[in-house]
Design a protein around this motif. Structure first.
Motif, PDB file in Angstrom:
ATOM      1  N   ARG A 100       0.826  -1.207   0.000  1.00  0.00           N
ATOM      2  CA  ARG A 100       0.000   0.000   0.000  1.00  0.00           C
ATOM      3  C   ARG A 100       0.862   1.258   0.000  1.00  0.00           C
ATOM      4  NH1 ARG A 100      -4.411  -2.258  -1.869  1.00  0.00           N
ATOM      5  NH2 ARG A 100      -5.664  -3.367  -0.357  1.00  0.00           N
ATOM      6  N   THR A 101       1.954   1.240   0.799  1.00  0.00           N
ATOM      7  CA  THR A 101       2.764   2.451   0.926  1.00  0.00           C
ATOM      8  C   THR A 101       3.552   2.758  -0.341  1.00  0.00           C
ATOM      9  OG1 THR A 101       4.504   1.148   2.000  1.00  0.00           O
ATOM     10  CG2 THR A 101       2.982   2.324   3.437  1.00  0.00           C
ATOM     11  N   GLN A 102       3.596   1.829  -1.284  1.00  0.00           N
ATOM     12  CA  GLN A 102       4.230   2.137  -2.565  1.00  0.00           C
ATOM     13  C   GLN A 102       3.473   3.246  -3.300  1.00  0.00           C
ATOM     14  OE1 GLN A 102       7.238   0.844  -3.327  1.00  0.00           O
ATOM     15  NE2 GLN A 102       6.969  -0.066  -1.302  1.00  0.00           N
ATOM     16  N   LEU A 103       2.196   3.416  -2.969  1.00  0.00           N
ATOM     17  CA  LEU A 103       1.390   4.452  -3.615  1.00  0.00           C
ATOM     18  C   LEU A 103       1.687   5.833  -3.063  1.00  0.00           C
ATOM     19  CD1 LEU A 103      -2.108   2.668  -3.629  1.00  0.00           C
ATOM     20  CD2 LEU A 103      -0.415   2.708  -5.457  1.00  0.00           C
ATOM     21  N   VAL A 104       2.310   5.910  -1.886  1.00  0.00           N
ATOM     22  CA  VAL A 104       2.513   7.185  -1.213  1.00  0.00           C
ATOM     23  C   VAL A 104       3.539   8.036  -1.954  1.00  0.00           C
ATOM     24  CG1 VAL A 104       3.201   8.278   0.936  1.00  0.00           C
ATOM     25  CG2 VAL A 104       1.945   6.142   0.976  1.00  0.00           C
ATOM     26  N   GLY A 105       3.227   9.324  -2.077  1.00  0.00           N
ATOM     27  CA  GLY A 105       4.115  10.249  -2.777  1.00  0.00           C
ATOM     28  C   GLY A 105       3.991  10.154  -4.275  1.00  0.00           C
ATOM     29  N   GLN A 106       3.229   9.181  -4.761  1.00  0.00           N
ATOM     30  CA  GLN A 106       3.007   9.045  -6.203  1.00  0.00           C
ATOM     31  C   GLN A 106       1.639   9.583  -6.605  1.00  0.00           C
ATOM     32  OE1 GLN A 106       3.867   5.069  -7.661  1.00  0.00           O
ATOM     33  NE2 GLN A 106       5.369   4.745  -6.055  1.00  0.00           N
ATOM     34  N   ASN A 107       0.918  10.128  -5.628  1.00  0.00           N
ATOM     35  CA  ASN A 107      -0.400  10.718  -5.886  1.00  0.00           C
ATOM     36  C   ASN A 107      -1.360   9.705  -6.502  1.00  0.00           C
ATOM     37  OD1 ASN A 107      -1.810  13.167  -5.445  1.00  0.00           O
ATOM     38  ND2 ASN A 107      -1.835  13.604  -7.636  1.00  0.00           N
ATOM     39  N   ARG A 108      -1.309   8.474  -5.992  1.00  0.00           N
ATOM     40  CA  ARG A 108      -2.144   7.418  -6.521  1.00  0.00           C
ATOM     41  C   ARG A 108      -3.074   6.869  -5.447  1.00  0.00           C
ATOM     42  NH1 ARG A 108      -0.710   6.229 -11.537  1.00  0.00           N
ATOM     43  NH2 ARG A 108      -2.144   4.465 -11.578  1.00  0.00           N
ATOM     44  N   LEU A 109      -4.141   6.227  -5.887  1.00  0.00           N
ATOM     45  CA  LEU A 109      -5.079   5.577  -4.981  1.00  0.00           C
ATOM     46  C   LEU A 109      -5.669   4.354  -5.660  1.00  0.00           C
ATOM     47  CD1 LEU A 109      -8.606   7.209  -4.914  1.00  0.00           C
ATOM     48  CD2 LEU A 109      -6.941   7.717  -6.699  1.00  0.00           C
ATOM     49  N   GLU A 110      -6.276   3.512  -4.848  1.00  0.00           N
ATOM     50  CA  GLU A 110      -7.048   2.394  -5.372  1.00  0.00           C
ATOM     51  C   GLU A 110      -8.508   2.657  -5.066  1.00  0.00           C
ATOM     52  OE1 GLU A 110      -4.176  -1.473  -5.387  1.00  0.00           O
ATOM     53  OE2 GLU A 110      -5.022  -0.910  -3.464  1.00  0.00           O
ATOM     54  N   LEU A 111      -9.331   2.560  -6.098  1.00  0.00           N
ATOM     55  CA  LEU A 111     -10.739   2.914  -6.003  1.00  0.00           C
ATOM     56  C   LEU A 111     -11.590   1.655  -6.168  1.00  0.00           C
ATOM     57  CD1 LEU A 111     -11.960   5.787  -5.691  1.00  0.00           C
ATOM     58  CD2 LEU A 111     -12.329   5.790  -8.166  1.00  0.00           C
ATOM     59  N   LEU A 112     -12.442   1.380  -5.194  1.00  0.00           N
ATOM     60  CA  LEU A 112     -13.408   0.287  -5.317  1.00  0.00           C
ATOM     61  C   LEU A 112     -14.651   0.833  -6.015  1.00  0.00           C
ATOM     62  CD1 LEU A 112     -14.460  -2.590  -4.618  1.00  0.00           C
ATOM     63  CD2 LEU A 112     -15.354  -1.609  -2.499  1.00  0.00           C
ATOM     64  N   LEU A 113     -14.999   0.242  -7.161  1.00  0.00           N
ATOM     65  CA  LEU A 113     -16.154   0.698  -7.936  1.00  0.00           C
ATOM     66  C   LEU A 113     -17.376  -0.137  -7.582  1.00  0.00           C
ATOM     67  CD1 LEU A 113     -14.511   1.133 -11.460  1.00  0.00           C
ATOM     68  CD2 LEU A 113     -14.584   2.754  -9.561  1.00  0.00           C
ATOM     69  N   PHE A 114     -18.520   0.534  -7.464  1.00  0.00           N
ATOM     70  CA  PHE A 114     -19.762  -0.169  -7.126  1.00  0.00           C
ATOM     71  C   PHE A 114     -20.946   0.537  -7.769  1.00  0.00           C
ATOM     72  CE2 PHE A 114     -18.944   2.993  -3.855  1.00  0.00           C
ATOM     73  CZ  PHE A 114     -20.179   3.592  -3.670  1.00  0.00           C
ATOM     74  N   ARG A 115     -22.100  -0.122  -7.711  1.00  0.00           N
ATOM     75  CA  ARG A 115     -23.332   0.453  -8.259  1.00  0.00           C
ATOM     76  C   ARG A 115     -24.393   0.529  -7.188  1.00  0.00           C
ATOM     77  NH1 ARG A 115     -21.276  -2.093 -12.878  1.00  0.00           N
ATOM     78  NH2 ARG A 115     -21.349  -0.791 -14.747  1.00  0.00           N
ATOM     79  N   LEU A 116     -25.282   1.496  -7.357  1.00  0.00           N
ATOM     80  CA  LEU A 116     -26.458   1.592  -6.507  1.00  0.00           C
ATOM     81  C   LEU A 116     -27.633   1.109  -7.353  1.00  0.00           C
ATOM     82  CD1 LEU A 116     -25.601   4.950  -4.717  1.00  0.00           C
ATOM     83  CD2 LEU A 116     -25.218   2.623  -3.919  1.00  0.00           C
ATOM     84  N   ARG A 117     -28.663   1.900  -7.499  1.00  0.00           N
ATOM     85  CA  ARG A 117     -29.765   1.492  -8.372  1.00  0.00           C
ATOM     86  C   ARG A 117     -29.511   2.065  -9.754  1.00  0.00           C
ATOM     87  NH1 ARG A 117     -35.575   1.698  -5.991  1.00  0.00           N
ATOM     88  NH2 ARG A 117     -35.660  -0.118  -7.363  1.00  0.00           N
ATOM     89  N   GLY A 118     -29.361   1.228 -10.750  1.00  0.00           N
ATOM     90  CA  GLY A 118     -29.072   1.705 -12.093  1.00  0.00           C
ATOM     91  C   GLY A 118     -27.656   1.377 -12.514  1.00  0.00           C
ATOM     92  N   ARG A 119     -27.237   1.960 -13.630  1.00  0.00           N
ATOM     93  CA  ARG A 119     -25.953   1.634 -14.238  1.00  0.00           C
ATOM     94  C   ARG A 119     -24.823   2.572 -13.804  1.00  0.00           C
ATOM     95  NH1 ARG A 119     -26.310  -1.867 -18.320  1.00  0.00           N
ATOM     96  NH2 ARG A 119     -24.414  -1.090 -19.296  1.00  0.00           N
TER      97      ARG A 119
END
Length: 309
Positions: free
Chosen positions: A11-30
């Motif tokens: 995880r700390t490899q992302l630090v200082g590189q201005n990066r993140l990991e995003l979990l994508l999900f849906r609610l009602r609809g697309r």
């Protein structure tokens, strides 16, 4: 333990590189939505929910998960959409998260995937759209718009935090030497900015606010453009971690590598918590870390920092 440390290192490899990991999900609809993986403890099929008498409608119930009783919030309903029908709960999912020192679950209809992204590709929401009040950012993945919800705003509405400092702290602050330099507060959530500003003004501090790391860095360069040091203008900087365009970790890195800014005391003040975040704070060289949001704790710590520097 080795597994945990390996995960921290990854995880700390992302630090200082201005990066993140995003979990994508849906609610009602697309429509796709996103949440930072750092705030996610686990994702599971919607468990059996027990109702809570006199609870808000948006809280669909509680569930006992790994020895903890966790409130389950219907995220669709929380942002003003129709809630997930009762008959669809069995096929829905719950994202267990940790925000502001508390654990809660968010009910969603489907979980898509995890994307490794650059914060520069996470942009402030467009102005003018009605439901943008619940967004802190947007991005595009595969030419599809992904909306990042202001969870702090939702939690402030569902389970309001105490925002005022105690009278005892106000009295102590009044006895201090007046005339301190302003505090720079950096946070993409309008709710969080309001909470922090209210806390600091209650102890007599002037506050300058910026919405993200990029805005803050530009401001710091502007006020030191005459050759002065940032410490000639500000008492300290309080910054969120998750922000569009430039996150708090990268902001700290840029501050500490700039001679005109490096002397500034920087506190990361974030709803993220746990071993991963503390490892990151150490890596980027922040001076302090505090989990959101305790007005008395923040006020007391700010007074200590200012009195010591």
């Amino acid at each position: 333990m080795a597994g945990v440390l390996d995960s921290v290192n990854q995880r700390t490899q992302l630090v200082g590189q201005n990066r993140l990991e995003l979990l994508l999900f849906r609610l009602r609809g697309r429509q796709l939505y996103g949440i930072n993986v750092f705030k996610v403890k686990e994702v599971l099929q919607c468990p059996k929910l027990s109702s809570i008498p006199n609870s808000r409608q948006v809280v669909r119930g509680v569930s006992h998960i790994r020895g903890e009783t966790i409130p389950i919030i219907d995220l669709s309903m929380a942002i003003g959409m129709a809630g997930i029908p009762q008959e669809e709960l069995a096929t829905s999912f719950v994202i267990i998260t940790e925000y502001n020192r508390k654990t809660q679950g968010f009910l969603v209809t489907g979980v898509d995937r995890i994307m490794n992204m650059n914060w520069e590709d996470i942009l402030p929401p467009p102005k003018g759209a009605g439901k943008d009040v619940y967004l802190t950012a947007v991005t595009k993945i595969d030419d599809k718009l992904v909306e990042i919800i202001d969870v702090e705003k939702i939690l402030a509405e569902v389970s309001p935090l105490r925002e005022d400092v105690t009278e005892e702290l106000k009295t102590r602050s009044a006895e201090r030497v007046p005339g301190h330099l302003p505090v720079l507060v950096v946070d993409d959530s309008s709710v969080a900015r309001r909470q922090i500003e209210r806390c600091l003004t209650a102890i007599g501090m002037e506050v300058v606010t910026k919405n993200d790391g990029k805005q803050a860095l530009n401001y710091l360069k502007e006020i030191t453009g005459d050759g002065s040091s940032a410490r000639d203008h500000l008492s300290l900087i309080i910054s969120d971690v998750e922000m569009p365009e430039m996150d708090g970790y990268t902001l700290v890195t840029r501050i500490k590598e700039n001679p005109a800014l490096s002397g500034m005391y920087v506190m990361l003040h974030t709803s993220l918590s746990g071993v991963f975040n503390r490892a990151m704070v150490q890596k980027v060289g922040a001076d302090d870390f505090m989990a959101k949001f305790s007005p008395d704790e923040l006020a007391e710590r700010v007074m200590e920092i200012i009195d010591q520097n």
